[in-house]
Scaffold this active site. Structure first.
Site, PDB file in Angstrom:
ATOM      1  N   LYS A  82      62.067 -88.406 -45.491  1.00  0.00           N
ATOM      2  CA  LYS A  82      61.166 -87.611 -44.876  1.00  0.00           C
ATOM      3  C   LYS A  82      59.791 -88.562 -44.202  1.00  0.00           C
ATOM      4  CE  LYS A  82      57.743 -87.158 -49.147  1.00  0.00           C
ATOM      5  NZ  LYS A  82      58.979 -87.199 -49.793  1.00  0.00           N
ATOM      6  N   ASN A  84      51.281 -86.858 -45.468  1.00  0.00           N
ATOM      7  CA  ASN A  84      51.674 -88.387 -46.205  1.00  0.00           C
ATOM      8  C   ASN A  84      51.732 -89.504 -46.025  1.00  0.00           C
ATOM      9  OD1 ASN A  84      51.675 -88.739 -49.207  1.00  0.00           O
ATOM     10  ND2 ASN A  84      54.107 -88.582 -48.809  1.00  0.00           N
ATOM     11  N   HIS A  88      58.808 -87.621 -59.949  1.00  0.00           N
ATOM     12  CA  HIS A  88      57.161 -87.031 -60.561  1.00  0.00           C
ATOM     13  C   HIS A  88      57.376 -86.538 -61.396  1.00  0.00           C
ATOM     14  CE1 HIS A  88      56.036 -88.120 -56.369  1.00  0.00           C
ATOM     15  NE2 HIS A  88      57.077 -87.720 -55.901  1.00  0.00           N
TER      16      HIS A  88
END
Length: 446
Positions: free
Chosen positions: A124, A147, A192
């Site tokens: 990304k 981000n 995560h």
């Protein structure tokens, strides 16, 4: 302040910002600029949070633990994406009907220009950066961040034509009203898991990017990236559908609905994953009516984010690729996937292995015309992976040994699959040293 933004702040006076650092500081600065009377307090459970010294004396700060009373007395909590919503203190505030949002939601309240956003487990940052670069080349004033790089709130400006945001699953958890002209969901792989209850929970957080999107950009090879809500879908992949690939006169082209856009061999980006990233960037720009022909020159010259499969030297047909960001096996495997090799790959690996199992690299290396150069603290662990392996103490020793033998079509790639702190400050320092050596020895050889 616009009427719509004013309405959002109606009845909000006491705001608590949870978590400092770059994002938390951007939230505080943004709140202080608003033309309304706000009481701002900051909580950070770290004893010495980064950025605390930048706060002015008017802001009350509590560090080293939670301050539950502040949360329960507030009208709004703006939390750092690094703090899970499942945290007991946050859950208690939510149970008391106190809104908990993040910086991206604040951005959504204020943004007046079209926004496109990108999420996914991998790639990304490159897609976000590339989309921004291409949009700027088309003459747009563009705010790029989220981000990656600049916090979203610091991008807000009256003269922006387009915002391009990278959004993590953590940021999406606290975002509910972000209206997107197009939302790209690149891929989904396990990550995560210390934060989520499982893959379904993680995937659900990513799906939030589609809540108020006008269009979804999704991966044809991964059904998990398709929206659950009913919005128009544009897909990308390696066949001829939508944004894909076509062959024309023995050349492979990036294409839109079967029509060629640019030849793959004209791109400086390396690897099949970067072909996919390029397709997504084109699809996003097409969604906001940017003429694709206008961005082709910039696409051809784009060499990638620093330290991520970045082309740093291309001299006499010999390419040098800085992939120092590859600090684990998965990253190096991605870099090696689909390399277009006409010569020999000189692959530099090694550093601090962090107890990893490098055996997954062996079958991939067997399929390549490769000379493996192993250096650093755990370089020995790579030697059994390929019969060509040579052991060096440092990266420079390795490069010194072969630079004068390089021929057109050869590729020199630093993709170490290891951390850097045995010989370097960090992966950036290692990548900068590789770039310096590439430039030095290229000049020395020519």
């Amino acid at each position: 302040m616009s009427h719509s933004l004013l309405a959002k702040w109606q009845g909000i006076q006491r705001v608590v910002v949870v978590g400092l650092g770059v994002t938390g500081l951007s939230v505080v600065r943004y709140l202080q600029k608003l033309p309304c009377e706000l009481s701002i307090k900051v909580i950070d459970t770290r004893a010495k949070p980064p950025g605390v010294e930048s706060l002015d004396a008017s802001i009350e700060v509590h560090t080293g633990s939670w301050q539950l009373d502040w949360l329960l007395e507030s009208d709004l909590i703006v939390t750092n994406p690094g703090i899970a919503l499942a945290t007991p203190e946050t859950q208690q505030a939510l149970a008391n009907n106190i809104p908990v949002i993040g910086d991206i939601e604040l951005f959504a309240w204020a943004a007046n220009a079209p926004v496109v956003a990108i999420t996914g487990s991998n790639g990304k940052s490159t897609v976000t950066d590339l989309t921004g670069v291409l949009a700027k080349s088309a003459g747009l004033t563009v705010g790029v961040g989220g981000n990656i790089g600049v916090p979203a709130l610091e991008l807000l400006a009256d003269d922006v034509d387009l915002y391009v945001l990278e959004l993590s699953s953590f940021q999406l958890e606290t975002t509910s009203s972000l209206k997107l002209a197009a939302a790209a969901y690149l891929n989904l792989s396990e990550d995560h898991m210390d934060r989520y209850q499982g893959m379904e929970d993680y995937a659900e957080a990513k799906q939030r990017i589609f809540l108020h999107a006008d269009k979804a950009i999704v991966n044809r090879a991964e059904p998990e990236t398709f929206p659950k809500n009913d919005i128009p879908v544009v897909s990308f992949g390696f066949d001829e559908q939508d944004f894909g690939l076509v062959w024309l006169e023995a050349q492979e082209y990036l294409s839109k609905q079967g029509q060629p856009i640019v030849a793959v061999e004209d791109l400086k980006l390396v690897g099949r994953h970067n072909i996919a990233n390029s397709l997504v960037a084109l699809a996003l720009l097409d969604s906001v009516d940017v003429e694709l022909a206008s961005v082709i020159p910039a696409l051809k010259t784009y060499s990638g984010l620093t330290h991520r499969c970045q082309l740093v030297v291309d001299n006499d047909g010999i390419k040098w690729i800085n992939d120092s960001k590859a600090t684990n096996v998965a990253s190096t495997l991605a870099a090696l996937s689909g390399l277009q090799l006409t010569g020999c790959l000189h692959l530099l690996v090694g550093g601090v292995g962090k107890g990893a199992d490098f055996s997954e690299l062996a079958p991939v290396l067997q399929s390549l015309n490769v000379q493996l150069h192993c250096f650093g603290q755990d370089g020995d662990l790579f030697v059994p992976l390929h019969s060509s392996a040579l052991r060096w103490e440092t990266m420079e020793q390795a490069i010194k040994s072969f630079h004068h033998k390089l021929k057109a079509g050869d590729l020199v790639m630093l993709s170490p699959a290891c951390a850097s702190f045995d010989q370097f400050k960090n992966f950036m320092d290692r990548g900068d040293e590789f770039t310096r050596l590439a430039q030095h020895y290229t000049k020395f050889s020519s």
